[in-house]
Design an enzyme around this catalytic site. Sequence first.
Site: not given
Length: 341
Positions: A143, A145, A265, A274
């Site tokens: 993952t 993460d 912005r 990913r």
Amino acid sequence: VEDSMGTELTSHKHNVAIKNVGVLTSGGDAPGMNAAIRAVVRTARYFGINVYGIQKGYSGLLKEEMTPLDDSSVDNLSQRGGTILQSDRCLEFMEKDGRNRAYEFIKKTNIDGLIAIGGNGTFTGAHKLWEEFQLPVIGVPGTIDNDIFGTDVTIGFDTAANTAMLAIDKIKDTASSHRRVFVIEVMGRNTGYLAMDVGLGVEADVILLPEKKKNIDDIAAKIDKKAKESGFNSSTIVVMAEGETSGLCNDVGRVLKDKYKLDTRVCILGHIQRGGAPTTRDRKIASIMGAMAVRDLRDGFTDIMVGISGWSPVRTPLLDAISKRKEMHNDLFLLADIMTL
Ligand code: F6P
């Protein structure tokens, strides 16, 4: 044999002679998953074990989508992002009925062990297959993460961090040309591992993490002060973790824009993080963990996750990997404070 926390793993053993292994990738894909699949296939061949690739995560068990994998199926694979087995977040498999059906299929195929590459949801599915049907299972953490307990690194994190860093380096060029504030959201679900590494890497002025919530007005005041001190001649980079819901960066951007009148912005990096060719480090850790998963399955381990801690391979009970929270080192928070506004 002990896991990373020093607990004996005697209750995590099976006595099945492993001949046919199934491998799947599930949940959010991560660069390096392909290198892990390749390592699984090559290690299995080394030990005289057959490998079957299950397509689309646990959905493949329900749709009966499975193909044998050999060395030729995994040639030139390590440099490819995504996962050749494809992925899914399978809701049906979360129900007992779904898992019963999946196991009926597994019995038909003679698969006697499963390697599940993914994150928390993936490991929950694998753990259930062991608990409910005594199918030997091993989890491999994949993952972007990096939020899995029991391993310092997960497959895909390094690539995603570098992708985000390079993207923000580009944003910094235009930010400084226009003397703007940019609020940039990186992924990471409810953890800030990506935001921390990327924020430090790009010399962010502000790093916003779910682990250490900060008051937006305090942050905005600091950015405002910096802008004024430079005679509005500087740019500011805020790196923000997405947290529970992507899009909160818009609220931060709005405060800076509307209340402090700063030329601001907002940029959500999103799924760009990913994809892409995995870094050397991701290919390497994927190879180590994929190989280790097959060897551990063959050596009688089950219901564990393979991982890496302090550059050594480690094993962690799946239930711990699923339920325990990996804490970020306290010194990193201090470092982030020192390096930002
Ligand atoms: O878990 C990986 C991840 O990319 C998270 O960082 C992000 O919150 C989530 O998946 C996005 O999921 P989806 O691709 O389903 O939108």
